[in-house]
Every structure is written in structure tokens, then in C-alpha cells.
Design a protein around this motif. Structure first.
Motif, short mmCIF file in Angstrom:
data_model
loop_
_atom_site.label_atom_id
_atom_site.label_comp_id
_atom_site.label_asym_id
_atom_site.label_seq_id
_atom_site.Cartn_x
_atom_site.Cartn_y
_atom_site.Cartn_z
N SER A 68 5.08 4.96 10.96
CA SER A 68 4.55 3.71 10.38
C SER A 68 5.63 2.83 9.76
O SER A 68 5.39 2.15 8.76
N SER A 69 6.83 2.81 10.33
CA SER A 69 7.88 1.92 9.85
C SER A 69 7.41 0.47 9.97
O SER A 69 6.74 0.10 10.94
N ASN A 70 7.74 -0.35 8.98
CA ASN A 70 7.27 -1.73 9.02
C ASN A 70 8.16 -2.65 8.20
O ASN A 70 8.92 -2.21 7.32
N ILE A 71 8.10 -3.93 8.51
CA ILE A 71 8.73 -4.98 7.73
C ILE A 71 7.70 -6.08 7.52
O ILE A 71 6.73 -6.19 8.29
N GLY A 72 7.90 -6.90 6.48
CA GLY A 72 6.93 -7.95 6.26
C GLY A 72 7.34 -8.92 5.17
O GLY A 72 8.36 -8.74 4.51
N ILE A 73 6.52 -9.95 5.02
CA ILE A 73 6.66 -10.89 3.91
C ILE A 73 5.31 -11.00 3.22
O ILE A 73 4.26 -10.87 3.84
N LYS A 74 5.35 -11.23 1.92
CA LYS A 74 4.12 -11.41 1.15
C LYS A 74 4.41 -12.31 -0.04
O LYS A 74 5.56 -12.45 -0.46
N GLY A 75 3.39 -12.93 -0.57
CA GLY A 75 3.61 -13.80 -1.70
C GLY A 75 2.36 -14.52 -2.14
O GLY A 75 1.25 -14.25 -1.67
N VAL B 68 -2.83 -16.52 -1.54
CA VAL B 68 -2.11 -15.26 -1.34
C VAL B 68 -1.98 -15.01 0.16
O VAL B 68 -2.85 -15.41 0.95
N TYR B 69 -0.90 -14.35 0.55
CA TYR B 69 -0.68 -14.12 1.98
C TYR B 69 0.19 -12.89 2.20
O TYR B 69 0.94 -12.46 1.32
N LYS B 70 0.07 -12.34 3.39
CA LYS B 70 0.93 -11.24 3.84
C LYS B 70 1.01 -11.28 5.35
O LYS B 70 0.00 -11.56 6.04
N ALA B 71 2.20 -11.01 5.88
CA ALA B 71 2.39 -10.87 7.33
C ALA B 71 3.28 -9.64 7.53
O ALA B 71 4.46 -9.68 7.22
N GLU B 72 2.68 -8.56 8.01
CA GLU B 72 3.39 -7.29 8.14
C GLU B 72 3.38 -6.83 9.59
O GLU B 72 2.37 -6.95 10.28
N PHE B 73 4.52 -6.29 10.03
CA PHE B 73 4.66 -5.88 11.42
C PHE B 73 5.23 -4.47 11.50
O PHE B 73 6.21 -4.15 10.82
N GLY B 74 4.62 -3.65 12.34
CA GLY B 74 5.17 -2.34 12.60
C GLY B 74 6.41 -2.46 13.47
O GLY B 74 6.48 -3.32 14.35
N VAL B 75 7.40 -1.62 13.22
CA VAL B 75 8.62 -1.60 14.04
C VAL B 75 8.81 -0.18 14.58
O VAL B 75 8.65 0.80 13.87
N ASN B 76 9.15 -0.10 15.86
CA ASN B 76 9.24 1.20 16.51
C ASN B 76 10.51 1.26 17.36
O ASN B 76 10.67 0.50 18.31
#
Length: 366
Positions: free
Chosen positions: A80-87, A98-106
């Protein structure tokens, strides 16, 4: 007495010096305004974060390994490795966006996409709580609290208990801060909830497409040395279930348990009762962990993978799991871990299945 020409030169120099000082003062004032504006803008900049979790695992069946197309033997896992932005962006004193954009990285499977969608949403928050729209973990999933000692690994409770879902096309409401009390609700719009006929039957995957959870205490066992929670799901991913979670800290020993009753929304004759119990104990830089789980209806991930295996001619009736392991802290953001997980499945119409999974990994969060 100075000559008139010398007086004029001196006077000109004084005037010019004053003009230069005024220009510099104006420039500094403008720069200060821009700096203040920039600071205000920076205060609303999104937070960039990441969680990288890679391990080496050896498995007899490959049913539980992650990010590797379920290959047996020794494999490199992506957990479940991931990177994202939120704020958040303040609209006024009572309302913010409020927002979040998260993406799994493989990076461990040549057959899988490098990036995949995870929790991604946009919404509003205020004194009323928070409501967001998009892809998110369901409220039922959140009812696990902190009871899963091996979360996001090949010994995650999802191997035993169904309902650990992240779904799109949803609306999630979270209660405002109310001390130790917490609550959340999920509603999934019907067009994205697999409302289809079940092949070979006259039954339909249908339900009310919602999930609820309530909790009291602190799942991290920091603000309070206990947590109790309850969750219910109706129709999301074809599941109807309820769950009760309990956690308590006695000295340095953290204990937790989950009890869950599940059934297929379209066919209540397909049901299961499952539970997990776990313990964690810190010892210097080590965190020692153990977990036991049981699924009496074959509705967890391990049973599903076994039933889909062409080499298995039978049907899994129940699954038992034992896991022992530990983490070793390297820094505030990084640790190494290892565990041994054993799965034993009773199979109707074929030989029973067992699986021994050895895992060593590294996790870094920023």
C-alpha cells in the motif's frame, strides 16, 4: 560665508539623498506587503506526504502477498505504498474547503500500473463536521480502530474479515470534534455499487449502499487508554455486516479484539462469523506483536483467493490465522519489521490448505 554656487550644490545633494531614502522606504514597504501576501498564500499550500512500504516475503501459496500478482515463492511486496497531497482552504471563519488526492505507487509488479487511485475527494468542513465527495475508505472500514496489529501487510485483518473497502462515487460525513466520541457515515451512489444480476441465479446484488461507524475513546490509546467502536454496512460491495471493536491499554501492553458477523447482501445463506484478537508490547526500540484470527464462512481474502485457485477443487469452509512479529524503530519516520504468518483453511471436497508466510520489510513515511 559660503559662495552661492557651493550652497546650491550642498542643497541639491541633501534633496537627492532624501529622495533616495524615500524610494528605498517605499520599495521596502511594497516588499513587505508582498512578503505578507506570500506568507498568507503559503499558509494555505497543500501538504505533500508519502508512505513507502516494501518487503520481501516467502509464501507457499501466494494468496496473501501484495502487489505481486499473488506469486508464490520468494517475492518483493508493495504494501500500500502511496503519495499524495492534502489541505484546507479557509472560505470564512465558519467554513473551509478540504481536499485530498492520494495515489498508490507500485514498483514491485511488472504487470501492474505504477500509479493507482486511492482516497481522492473534495468537500467542506465547519462546525457541522465534514462532508466530502469522491473515493474514500468506508465508515465500516474505519470501525476497526487501531485493532489490526499488521495493517496493510500480508497478515492484515482483511485476510480473515470482509469489508475493508475503499470505494468511489461516495459521500462521506464525519461528525465534528466531540471529545472522545467519534462517528462517520458513508453513502455510495447506486451507479457505482455493482448493482447487477448474479450470474447463474435470479438474485441481484442490492442493498441500501451505506455504512456507519461510531466510536468512543482513542484508537491510538494516547488520549485515552481504551477505545470501543461499532460499525455496520449494508450493500456496499455486496456485503451486509456488523462489527464490534474493543481496545485497552494495561500498563505498556495494548490488547485489541474485533468481532464481526457478515453475509452476502443478495443471499443471506452465505454468511460468516469472524474475529481477531491482537497484542502489542514495546521493548526499547522494538514493538512486539501477535495476532490471531478466525473466519468460519470463508468470506475473507485468503478464502476468496483459495476458492479462485484452479488447483483447488473444493470450497473453503473456514480459515484460521496466527501471526507473530515485531517492528524496530530506526527514526521517527522509518522502521524495519518482520513477521511470520500461518494460515490453515478447511476445504470441503478437497484437501485442506495451509500457508506459511515469512516477511521482512522497510517502511518510510514523510
Amino acid at each position: 560665508m559660503l559662495p552661492r554656487c557651493e550652497f546650491r550644490v550642498g542643497y541639491s545633494l541633501i534633496v537627492r539623498s532624501k529622495m533616495i531614502m524615500q524610494k528605498r522606504t517605499l520599495a521596502l514597504s511594497v516588499a513587505s506587503i508582498f512578503a505578507a501576501a506570500s506568507f498568507g498564500a503559503m499558509a494555505e499550500m497543500p501538504t505533500f506526504y508519502g508512505d513507502l512500504n516494501i518487503s520481501v516475503a516467502d509464501s507457499d501459496t501466494g494468496y496473501t502477498v501484495q502487489g505481486t500478482s499473488n506469486d508464490k515463492g520468494t517475492v518483493l511486496e508493495n504494501n500500500s505504498s502511496n503519495i499524495g497531497i492534502k489541505g484546507a482552504h479557509e472560505i470564512n471563519s465558519a467554513l473551509k474547503l478540504v481536499y485530498k488526492a492520494e495515489f498508490g505507487v507500485n514498483g514491485t509488479d511488472n504487470d501492474a500500473d505504477t500509479f493507482s487511485s486511492r482516497n481522492t475527494y473534495l468537500g467542506l468542513a465547519g462546525g457541522f463536521g465534514e462532508v466530502v465527495f469522491g473515493r474514500n475508505d468506508t465508515a465500516f472500514k474505519g470501525s476497526e480502530g487501531g485493532a489490526d496489529a499488521f495493517g496493510n501487510l500480508n497478515a492484515d485483518i482483511t485476510m480473515i474479515l470482509p469489508g475493508q473497502d475503499r470505494v468511489a462515487d461516495g459521500i462521506t460525513y464525519t461528525l465534528p470534534s466531540m471529545g472522545l466520541f467519534s462517528g462517520k457515515a458513508t453513502y455510495i451512489l447506486e451507479d457505482d455499487n455493482n448493482t447487477n444480476d448474479i450470474p447463474g441465479t435470479d438474485k441481484v446484488e442490492e442493498g441500501d449502499n451505506f455504512a456507519l461507524m461510531v466510536g468512543y475513546g482513542d484508537k491510538t490509546l494516547k488520549k485515552a487508554k481504551f477505545f470501543v467502536g461499532a460499525g455496520y454496512v449494508d450493500g456496499i460491495k455486496g456485503l451486509t455486516a456488523y462489527r464490534i471493536t474493543g481496545q485497552v491499554k494495561v500498563g505498556e501492553l495494548a490488547l485489541a479484539a474485533i468481532y464481526q458477523d457478515s453475509e452476502k447482501t443478495a443471499d443471506s445463506s452465505i454468511d460468516a462469523t469472524g474475529y481477531t484478537v491482537s497484542a502489542k508490547y514495546p521493548l526499547g526500540n522494538f514493538m512486539l506483536k501477535a495476532q490471531y484470527g478466525f473466519d468460519d464462512g470463508g468470506m475473507g481474502t485468503f478464502a476468496k483467493k483459495a476458492n479462485d485457485d484452479a488447483t483447488n477443487a473444493g470450497t473453503v469452509e473456514d480459515v484460521t490465522n496466527y501471526t507473530i512479529g515485531g517492528d524496530y524503530t530506526l527514526s521517527k519516520a522509518a522502521y524495519v519489521y518482520g513477521h511470520y504468518a500461518y494460515y490453515d483453511a478447511s476445504v470441503k471436497g478437497a484437501e485442506d490448505i495451509d500457508d506459511s508466510v515469512f516477511t521482512v520489510g522497510l517502511r518510510y513515511r514523510f
